[in-house]
Scaffold this motif. Sequence first.
Motif, PDB file in Angstrom:
ATOM      1  N   ALA A  64       0.396  10.457   0.639  1.00 27.81           N
ATOM      2  CA  ALA A  64      -0.712   9.896   1.521  1.00 27.81           C
ATOM      3  C   ALA A  64      -0.751  10.400   2.915  1.00 27.81           C
ATOM      4  O   ALA A  64       0.257  10.991   3.709  1.00 27.81           O
ATOM      5  CB  ALA A  64      -0.324   8.326   1.790  1.00 27.81           C
ATOM      6  N   GLU A  65      -2.069  10.285   3.504  1.00 24.84           N
ATOM      7  CA  GLU A  65      -2.224  10.816   5.020  1.00 24.84           C
ATOM      8  C   GLU A  65      -1.770   9.279   5.921  1.00 24.84           C
ATOM      9  O   GLU A  65      -1.739   8.103   5.555  1.00 24.84           O
ATOM     10  CB  GLU A  65      -4.014  10.687   5.080  1.00 24.84           C
ATOM     11  N   LEU A  66      -1.236   9.713   6.859  1.00 25.47           N
ATOM     12  CA  LEU A  66      -0.778   8.743   7.920  1.00 25.47           C
ATOM     13  C   LEU A  66      -1.145   9.094   9.200  1.00 25.47           C
ATOM     14  O   LEU A  66      -0.518  10.199   9.798  1.00 25.47           O
ATOM     15  CB  LEU A  66       0.715   8.607   7.959  1.00 25.47           C
ATOM     16  N   ASP A  67      -2.066   8.526   9.990  1.00 27.57           N
ATOM     17  CA  ASP A  67      -2.371   8.542  11.460  1.00 27.57           C
ATOM     18  C   ASP A  67      -1.729   7.674  12.261  1.00 27.57           C
ATOM     19  O   ASP A  67      -2.317   6.623  12.482  1.00 27.57           O
ATOM     20  CB  ASP A  67      -3.874   8.749  11.500  1.00 27.57           C
ATOM     21  N   LEU A  68      -0.669   7.970  13.227  1.00 27.85           N
ATOM     22  CA  LEU A  68       0.053   6.777  13.897  1.00 27.85           C
ATOM     23  C   LEU A  68      -0.504   6.704  15.082  1.00 27.85           C
ATOM     24  O   LEU A  68      -0.019   5.666  15.906  1.00 27.85           O
ATOM     25  CB  LEU A  68       1.438   7.518  14.097  1.00 27.85           C
ATOM     26  N   THR A  69      -1.752   7.032  15.451  1.00 32.89           N
ATOM     27  CA  THR A  69      -2.440   6.576  16.362  1.00 32.89           C
ATOM     28  C   THR A  69      -3.410   5.436  16.157  1.00 32.89           C
ATOM     29  O   THR A  69      -4.056   4.711  16.977  1.00 32.89           O
ATOM     30  CB  THR A  69      -3.421   7.689  17.046  1.00 32.89           C
ATOM     31  N   ARG A  70      -3.543   5.215  14.851  1.00 29.55           N
ATOM     32  CA  ARG A  70      -4.361   4.009  14.232  1.00 29.55           C
ATOM     33  C   ARG A  70      -3.414   2.940  13.841  1.00 29.55           C
ATOM     34  O   ARG A  70      -3.285   2.745  12.651  1.00 29.55           O
ATOM     35  CB  ARG A  70      -5.139   4.556  13.123  1.00 29.55           C
ATOM     36  N   LEU A  71      -2.555   2.236  14.776  1.00 30.09           N
ATOM     37  CA  LEU A  71      -1.817   1.212  14.573  1.00 30.09           C
ATOM     38  C   LEU A  71      -2.300  -0.067  15.042  1.00 30.09           C
ATOM     39  O   LEU A  71      -3.362  -0.061  15.819  1.00 30.09           O
ATOM     40  CB  LEU A  71      -0.397   1.556  15.150  1.00 30.09           C
ATOM     41  N   PRO A  72      -1.959  -1.168  14.351  1.00 29.99           N
ATOM     42  CA  PRO A  72      -0.898  -1.431  13.458  1.00 29.99           C
ATOM     43  C   PRO A  72      -1.072  -1.137  12.252  1.00 29.99           C
ATOM     44  O   PRO A  72      -0.120  -0.912  11.130  1.00 29.99           O
ATOM     45  CB  PRO A  72      -0.235  -2.727  13.533  1.00 29.99           C
ATOM     46  N   GLY A  73      -2.506  -0.840  11.658  1.00 30.10           N
ATOM     47  CA  GLY A  73      -2.919  -1.018  10.566  1.00 30.10           C
ATOM     48  C   GLY A  73      -2.152   0.328   9.555  1.00 30.10           C
ATOM     49  O   GLY A  73      -1.961   0.087   8.316  1.00 30.10           O
ATOM     50  N   ALA A  74      -2.044   1.613  10.222  1.00 39.09           N
ATOM     51  CA  ALA A  74      -1.619   2.789   9.560  1.00 39.09           C
ATOM     52  C   ALA A  74      -0.283   2.606   8.846  1.00 39.09           C
ATOM     53  O   ALA A  74       0.043   3.321   7.880  1.00 39.09           O
ATOM     54  CB  ALA A  74      -1.887   3.950  10.255  1.00 39.09           C
ATOM     55  N   ALA A  75       0.405   1.618   9.570  1.00 39.71           N
ATOM     56  CA  ALA A  75       1.808   1.645   8.834  1.00 39.71           C
ATOM     57  C   ALA A  75       1.843   1.016   7.351  1.00 39.71           C
ATOM     58  O   ALA A  75       3.142   0.943   6.731  1.00 39.71           O
ATOM     59  CB  ALA A  75       2.720   0.752   9.924  1.00 39.71           C
ATOM     60  N   SER A  76       0.758   0.578   7.011  1.00 40.31           N
ATOM     61  CA  SER A  76       0.742   0.092   5.420  1.00 40.31           C
ATOM     62  C   SER A  76       1.072   0.969   4.438  1.00 40.31           C
ATOM     63  O   SER A  76       1.328   0.771   3.335  1.00 40.31           O
ATOM     64  CB  SER A  76      -0.470  -0.698   5.353  1.00 40.31           C
ATOM     65  N   VAL A  77       1.089   2.259   4.949  1.00 37.55           N
ATOM     66  CA  VAL A  77       1.259   3.429   4.079  1.00 37.55           C
ATOM     67  C   VAL A  77       2.864   3.381   3.533  1.00 37.55           C
ATOM     68  O   VAL A  77       2.821   3.676   2.348  1.00 37.55           O
ATOM     69  CB  VAL A  77       1.028   4.763   4.951  1.00 37.55           C
ATOM     70  N   VAL A  78       3.488   2.575   4.207  1.00 38.95           N
ATOM     71  CA  VAL A  78       4.856   2.367   3.613  1.00 38.95           C
ATOM     72  C   VAL A  78       5.016   1.674   2.479  1.00 38.95           C
ATOM     73  O   VAL A  78       5.641   2.017   1.581  1.00 38.95           O
ATOM     74  CB  VAL A  78       5.767   1.747   4.828  1.00 38.95           C
TER      75      VAL A  78
END
Length: 269
Positions: A64-78
Amino acid sequence: MPQRYDNYPRNAIVTGADSGIGKACAVALAEAGFDIGITWYEDSDGARRTAEEVRSAGRRCAVAELDLTRLPGAASVVDELADELGGLGVLVNNAGTGAASPFVDTTFEQWREVLSVDLDGPFLCGQRAARRMRDAGTGGRIVNITSVHEHAPKVGSAAYCAAKGGLGLLTKVMAQELAVHGITVNSVAPGEISTPMTGQEDTDPFTEDRPGIPVGRPGDAREIAAVVALLASPAAAYVTGASWIVDGGMMLMGPQGAARLESTAWRET
């Protein structure tokens, strides 16, 4: 009586696994018997190559792609990767970034980007993982990849050092709070490692001379991954809240190293 927690799912998520330390960790954990979820940012081809190596080891791999500058939503990848794998036993918070700029010239935008990726990201991803592990009742392992700069400063790296130092102390608080649920939390603090981040993607560390490091060379990403694999294993159940410095002895050289400096070039970014 204390409960045994050695039956956590043999599924691991490694963030930033498209190259370097993250890739090495994903492959090492696959070789140790884990199915792997990996995240990538910008380098989809690198993620594909990591996934191929994981599958070559006979394990499943979700990507999966993960952009940690797009938080908090990006953490849903976990949660998304854990659902695809069918559970979660190990999280390796490896994705990171840095910036080289004198403290007085560091912009707020630079500061926030590094803090977002290197501290906010592990905090939010760690929360997601810990909640799943707690609710499953089977325990688990969280490993945060920090740096020797969790412990020591570096000129021109104010944001990076602040983030890694913060992540080191966050690791200890997580370890205190999560131990009752059978979840261990440790950090691994690499020194100079031959990776794309240090401009040494294809460099054999045994061909590089480092007089200021006791072992005399940079490290190999697989040497970091070996420690991560140990901490992810059931055998490491009594290890929590520790920072594992993997630096070839670099951190031992403080006073001796300083005494050997012959110029003030160290003040330069």
